[in-house]
Design an enzyme around this catalytic site. Sequence first.
Site, mmCIF file in Angstrom:
data_model
loop_
_atom_site.group_PDB
_atom_site.id
_atom_site.type_symbol
_atom_site.label_atom_id
_atom_site.label_comp_id
_atom_site.label_asym_id
_atom_site.label_seq_id
_atom_site.Cartn_x
_atom_site.Cartn_y
_atom_site.Cartn_z
ATOM 1 C CB CYS A 89 -1.811 -22.022 -32.738
ATOM 2 S SG CYS A 89 -2.443 -20.380 -33.128
ATOM 3 C CG PHE A 134 -2.009 -13.027 -1.985
ATOM 4 C CD1 PHE A 134 -2.609 -14.266 -1.822
ATOM 5 C CD2 PHE A 134 -1.027 -12.889 -2.961
ATOM 6 C CE1 PHE A 134 -2.226 -15.354 -2.602
ATOM 7 C CE2 PHE A 134 -0.643 -13.970 -3.747
ATOM 8 C CZ PHE A 134 -1.248 -15.215 -3.562
ATOM 9 C CB ALA A 135 -6.509 -7.371 -0.777
ATOM 10 N NE ARG A 136 -5.938 -14.968 1.648
ATOM 11 C CZ ARG A 136 -5.495 -15.379 0.466
ATOM 12 N NH1 ARG A 136 -5.993 -14.837 -0.634
ATOM 13 N NH2 ARG A 136 -4.554 -16.312 0.377
ATOM 14 C CD GLU A 137 -6.462 -14.555 6.568
ATOM 15 O OE1 GLU A 137 -5.213 -14.663 6.552
ATOM 16 O OE2 GLU A 137 -7.241 -15.518 6.488
ATOM 17 N N GLY A 138 -5.755 -8.375 6.855
ATOM 18 C CA GLY A 138 -4.862 -7.300 7.268
ATOM 19 C C GLY A 138 -3.556 -7.214 6.520
ATOM 20 N NE ARG A 139 -1.642 -12.621 4.209
ATOM 21 C CZ ARG A 139 -1.415 -13.195 3.044
ATOM 22 N NH1 ARG A 139 -0.621 -12.571 2.148
ATOM 23 N NH2 ARG A 139 -1.941 -14.351 2.718
#
Length: 302
Positions: free
Chosen positions: A139, A280-285
């Site tokens: 449920c 989104f911790a990847r590619e310098g951001r």
Amino acid sequence: MEESLHPEKGSEHRVTPPHRSQAPRRKVHQVRQGQSQVHTDSLAGEEPLEIRLTHPSVRDPISIAVTMRTPGDDFDLAAGFLFTEGILPSREAIHSITYCRDPKVDGEQRYNIVNVNVYTDVSLHLEHLTRHFYTSSSCGVCGKASLEAIEVRGIQALPDGFTTTDEIIYELGNTLRLSQSVFEKTGGIHAAGWFDGQGNLLALREDIGRHNAVDKLLGHAFLHKHPPLSQGILMVSGRTSFEILQKAAVAGIPIVVAVSAPSSLAYDLAHQFNITLIGFAREGRFNIYTGGHRILLKGSNH
């Protein structure tokens, strides 16, 4: 092959069941430009694991959960699951962890059953077992009820104090990826990494299930008394769900970082329990969703 673990002995041996591969090889047909070639490829291993509790006051083992996992670090997985579900209060509650020794069970299948054997004076809190409730409910459960369930267990908002920098967060993803030995073979497995505030990787565990990878990692820390979980960073290779943030709250982890996005309920839990949630911790951001006060930005005075 070590088939048992006694936490009081402080063993750091990583247990992998015999005849089980984390990356078994299978025949595949590789098609390129209309041509097919047969070769072997490594796949992410997946087998069921039943987690059982044994207590001197109970005649038969208590079946707690069955999870699909990648073989390896099974004792860490069982301990981490019982810890983050609030069933066992401390490492000292565990007498030993063993594979199934029941002669009535098929020999190889014994290595798909783990018994966590606790001391006589340990009180079991099976009412805290929430994973089965969430995954079996037909449920549905509203987000508010989910958060209230954690509060009922006595989990408090985390204190401030622990911090790290944006430059360290930038590097976590690369470090995690380069350390994923099973992913390197299969391309289809998740990882959870434990880092200190300076970005040093303290431990890493891999599994086909995101939650299992986290349980293995936290079980390792739970069993072996590594630096306090309140003084480090958890990073996961996929997205962050409510369950992963719940485990972080139980373990007292102040910063959770993911390669992908969080769910809305993960965000709400992180906000309510003062956990720094990064995605989104990847590619310098990276994106900071909650708890930005723990991340010191380069060039900032705050």
